[in-house]
Design a protein around this motif. Structure first.
Motif, PDB file in Angstrom:
ATOM      1  N   GLN A  97       0.618  -0.828  -0.062  1.00 53.44           N
ATOM      2  CA  GLN A  97      -0.382  -0.387   0.236  1.00 53.44           C
ATOM      3  C   GLN A  97       0.890   1.371   0.308  1.00 53.44           C
ATOM      4  O   GLN A  97       1.732   1.312   0.806  1.00 53.44           O
ATOM      5  CB  GLN A  97      -1.092  -0.119   1.158  1.00 53.44           C
ATOM      6  CG  GLN A  97      -1.730   1.516   1.456  1.00 53.44           C
ATOM      7  CD  GLN A  97      -2.949   1.120   0.340  1.00 53.44           C
ATOM      8  OE1 GLN A  97      -3.345  -0.278   0.163  1.00 53.44           O
ATOM      9  NE2 GLN A  97      -3.057   1.790  -0.270  1.00 53.44           N
ATOM     10  N   GLU A  99      -0.346   4.298  -2.597  1.00 57.32           N
ATOM     11  CA  GLU A  99      -1.333   5.922  -2.525  1.00 57.32           C
ATOM     12  C   GLU A  99      -2.231   4.733  -2.841  1.00 57.32           C
ATOM     13  O   GLU A  99      -3.555   5.558  -2.775  1.00 57.32           O
ATOM     14  CB  GLU A  99      -0.778   6.942  -4.071  1.00 57.32           C
ATOM     15  CG  GLU A  99       0.099   7.880  -3.431  1.00 57.32           C
ATOM     16  CD  GLU A  99       1.705   8.188  -3.685  1.00 57.32           C
ATOM     17  OE1 GLU A  99       1.657   6.334  -4.677  1.00 57.32           O
ATOM     18  OE2 GLU A  99       2.217   7.578  -2.679  1.00 57.32           O
ATOM     19  N   THR A 100      -1.612   3.885  -3.794  1.00 62.81           N
ATOM     20  CA  THR A 100      -2.967   2.915  -4.191  1.00 62.81           C
ATOM     21  C   THR A 100      -2.447   1.934  -3.988  1.00 62.81           C
ATOM     22  O   THR A 100      -1.342   1.952  -3.743  1.00 62.81           O
ATOM     23  CB  THR A 100      -3.608   3.337  -5.588  1.00 62.81           C
ATOM     24  OG1 THR A 100      -4.904   2.409  -4.860  1.00 62.81           O
ATOM     25  CG2 THR A 100      -2.852   2.837  -6.653  1.00 62.81           C
ATOM     26  N   ILE A 101      -2.919   0.477  -3.830  1.00 63.37           N
ATOM     27  CA  ILE A 101      -2.658  -0.783  -3.819  1.00 63.37           C
ATOM     28  C   ILE A 101      -1.187  -0.949  -4.834  1.00 63.37           C
ATOM     29  O   ILE A 101      -2.207  -1.300  -6.208  1.00 63.37           O
ATOM     30  CB  ILE A 101      -3.065  -2.544  -3.860  1.00 63.37           C
ATOM     31  CG1 ILE A 101      -3.926  -1.610  -2.324  1.00 63.37           C
ATOM     32  CG2 ILE A 101      -1.932  -2.565  -3.927  1.00 63.37           C
ATOM     33  CD1 ILE A 101      -4.940  -2.781  -2.659  1.00 63.37           C
TER      34      ILE A 101
END
Length: 156
Positions: A97, A99-101
């Protein structure tokens, strides 16, 4: 990096560490929350049916500062996953993880596992109309090939 290579490296380590592509380390109090088998069945842009299978590790920054994952514990988790899920010696993909996965390929630098940015690509370049790389031409070569520029000469 294949699962067998990960297991081999883990057997030589005293601590488990992962380095992000920017050179920073995943916090040492991370957890491996999943070891899984992911099979993706898809059709590429050329219409060809494809299958891709990877072993997936999911890393999580747990804010659990009291525990550290040791190589033996990760090896035990991998062994159980191989037995229960029927995992074979596939490439390992890591989810982490930010900012996003993010999904990463896995490498090893001699002391730590390295997360390597994954890239998208066309798998059917010969069928989907992607032009070849543009030919590089020097402007001076083009100018020497043209005649003097005069009205009606086709260069203005």
């Amino acid at each position: 990096m294949k699962l067998s290579e990960v297991k081999n490296e883990l057997s030589t380590l005293e601590n488990v560490a992962f380095v992000l592509p920017n050179g920073t380390y995943v916090p040492e109090h991370f957890h491996v929350t999943e070891v899984g088998l992911i099979t993706k069945k898809f059709i590429d842009c050329g219409g060809k049916l494809r299958n891709e299978t990877v072993v997936n590790f999911q890393l999580w920054d747990a804010n659990d500062f009291e525990h550290r994952l040791k190589p033996k514990k990760l090896l035990d988790i991998i062994t159980l996953s191989e037995k229960v899920l029927g995992i074979q010696d596939y490439e390992v993909e890591v989810e982490y993880q930010a900012e996003t996965i993010g999904k990463y390929d896995l490498g090893f630098n001699g002391t730590a596992f390295t997360l390597i940015n994954k890239l998208t690509a066309c798998l059917a370049e010969d069928q989907c109309g992607i032009p070849d790389n543009k030919q590089k031409v020097k402007l001076s070569e083009i100018q020497s090939q043209t005649t003097s520029c005069s009205p009606g000469g086709g260069c203005c």
